[in-house]
Write an enzyme that holds these catalytic residues in place. Structure first.
Site, PDB file in Angstrom:
ATOM      1  N   THR A   1       2.102  -1.614   9.158  1.00 26.28           N
ATOM      2  CA  THR A   1       2.843  -2.601  10.696  1.00 26.28           C
ATOM      3  C   THR A   1       3.322  -3.679   9.419  1.00 26.28           C
ATOM      4  OG1 THR A   1       0.627  -3.133  10.415  1.00 26.28           O
ATOM      5  CG2 THR A   1       1.619  -1.146  11.676  1.00 26.28           C
TER       6      THR A   1
ATOM      7  N   HIS B   1       8.929 -24.245   8.920  1.00 23.09           N
ATOM      8  CA  HIS B   1       8.845 -24.705   9.174  1.00 23.09           C
ATOM      9  C   HIS B   1       7.316 -24.406   8.985  1.00 23.09           C
ATOM     10  CE1 HIS B   1      10.860 -25.467  14.041  1.00 23.09           C
ATOM     11  NE2 HIS B   1      11.756 -26.136  12.516  1.00 23.09           N
TER      12      HIS B   1
ATOM     13  N   CYS C   1       3.164  -3.279   3.986  1.00 22.18           N
ATOM     14  CA  CYS C   1       1.988  -2.010   4.361  1.00 22.18           C
ATOM     15  C   CYS C   1       2.681  -1.617   5.839  1.00 22.18           C
ATOM     16  CB  CYS C   1       0.625  -2.584   4.857  1.00 22.18           C
ATOM     17  SG  CYS C   1       0.641  -3.649   5.817  1.00 22.18           S
TER      18      CYS C   1
ATOM     19  N   ASP D   1       0.889  -1.421  -0.149  1.00 17.30           N
ATOM     20  CA  ASP D   1      -0.142  -0.409  -0.174  1.00 17.30           C
ATOM     21  C   ASP D   1       1.143   1.317  -0.017  1.00 17.30           C
ATOM     22  OD1 ASP D   1       0.813   0.349   2.834  1.00 17.30           O
ATOM     23  OD2 ASP D   1      -1.065   0.213   3.861  1.00 17.30           O
TER      24      ASP D   1
ATOM     25  N   HIS E   1       6.535 -30.644  10.152  1.00 18.63           N
ATOM     26  CA  HIS E   1       5.643 -29.666   9.562  1.00 18.63           C
ATOM     27  C   HIS E   1       5.060 -29.507   8.334  1.00 18.63           C
ATOM     28  CE1 HIS E   1       9.018 -28.329  12.326  1.00 18.63           C
ATOM     29  NE2 HIS E   1       9.725 -28.275  11.740  1.00 18.63           N
TER      30      HIS E   1
HETATM   31  C1  RB5 Z   1      -2.169   2.310   6.121  1.00 20.22           C
HETATM   32  O1  RB5 Z   1      -1.793   3.686   7.107  1.00 20.22           O
HETATM   33  C2  RB5 Z   1      -1.707   1.109   7.255  1.00 20.22           C
HETATM   34  O2  RB5 Z   1      -2.635   1.770   8.434  1.00 20.22           O
HETATM   35  C3  RB5 Z   1      -1.396   0.142   6.389  1.00 20.22           C
HETATM   36  O3  RB5 Z   1      -0.316   0.188   5.855  1.00 20.22           O
HETATM   37  C4  RB5 Z   1      -0.837  -1.056   7.659  1.00 20.22           C
HETATM   38  O4  RB5 Z   1       0.078  -0.616   8.281  1.00 20.22           O
HETATM   39  C5  RB5 Z   1      -2.500  -2.325   7.976  1.00 20.22           C
HETATM   40  O5  RB5 Z   1      -2.164  -2.892   8.536  1.00 20.22           O
END
Ligand code: RB5
Length: 149
Positions: free
Chosen positions: A67, A98, A65, A8, A133
């Site tokens: 996180t 695994h 993304c 993203d 596994h």
């Molecule tokens: C975008 O702001 C953020 O929410 C997205 O990149 C991600 O971290 C969502 O899990």
């Protein structure tokens, strides 16, 4: 091997870096977007990459993304996708050995380019160990059959 890669906006910069890395390593890839840093919704790109992997247009996928959490949750809604959120070299190796993870998810807002390159390198070169596994992965597949329409 062909990698399907997507992100993203929060993972875009790291996606561009990983594309550079894949080019340097002569690993074929398909960029599923986005193609600039405009705000987008991560599930749209999890869907594109996940579909490429389960349809065998790609061997495996990489999603990034902010996180990594959203991409991991979304990608794992696709039957046949085993997406692992990785931010260190140990789990980069273990999610292949695994868990046979076929999608690598990284957090663009938490790790630097050097570590992301290292994680990608380990993930690409590590094979599934199978054995005990495999029986656990088979149980996950049974869960998919029970719980996914
Ligand atoms: C975008 O702001 C953020 O929410 C997205 O990149 C991600 O971290 C969502 O899990």
């Amino acid at each position: 091997m062909k990698i399907s890669i997507g992100s993203d906006h929060a993972g875009w910069e790291l996606k561009e870096e990983i594309k550079k890395y894949l080019k340097e390593k002569n690993v074929d890839f398909q960029d599923e977007g986005p193609f600039d840093e405009s705000a987008v919704d991560y599930p749209d790109y999890a869907q594109k990459v996940g579909t490429a992997v389960v349809s065998k247009k790609a061997t495996a996928g990489i999603l990034i993304c902010g996180t990594g959490i959203g991409m991991q949750i979304a990608a794992n809604k696709i039957k046949g996708i085993y997406a692992a959120l990785v931010d260190n070299t140990f789990t980069a190796e273990m999610c292949r050995k695994h868990n046979n993870a076929n999608v690598l998810v990284m957090p663009g807002r938490l790790i630097g380019k050097t570590l992301a390159r290292e994680i990608t390198n380990i993930w690409l070169k590590t094979d599934f160990e199978a054995g005990r596994h495999a029986q656990r992965m088979d149980k996950i597949k049974e869960m998919e059959n029970k719980n996914f329409k």
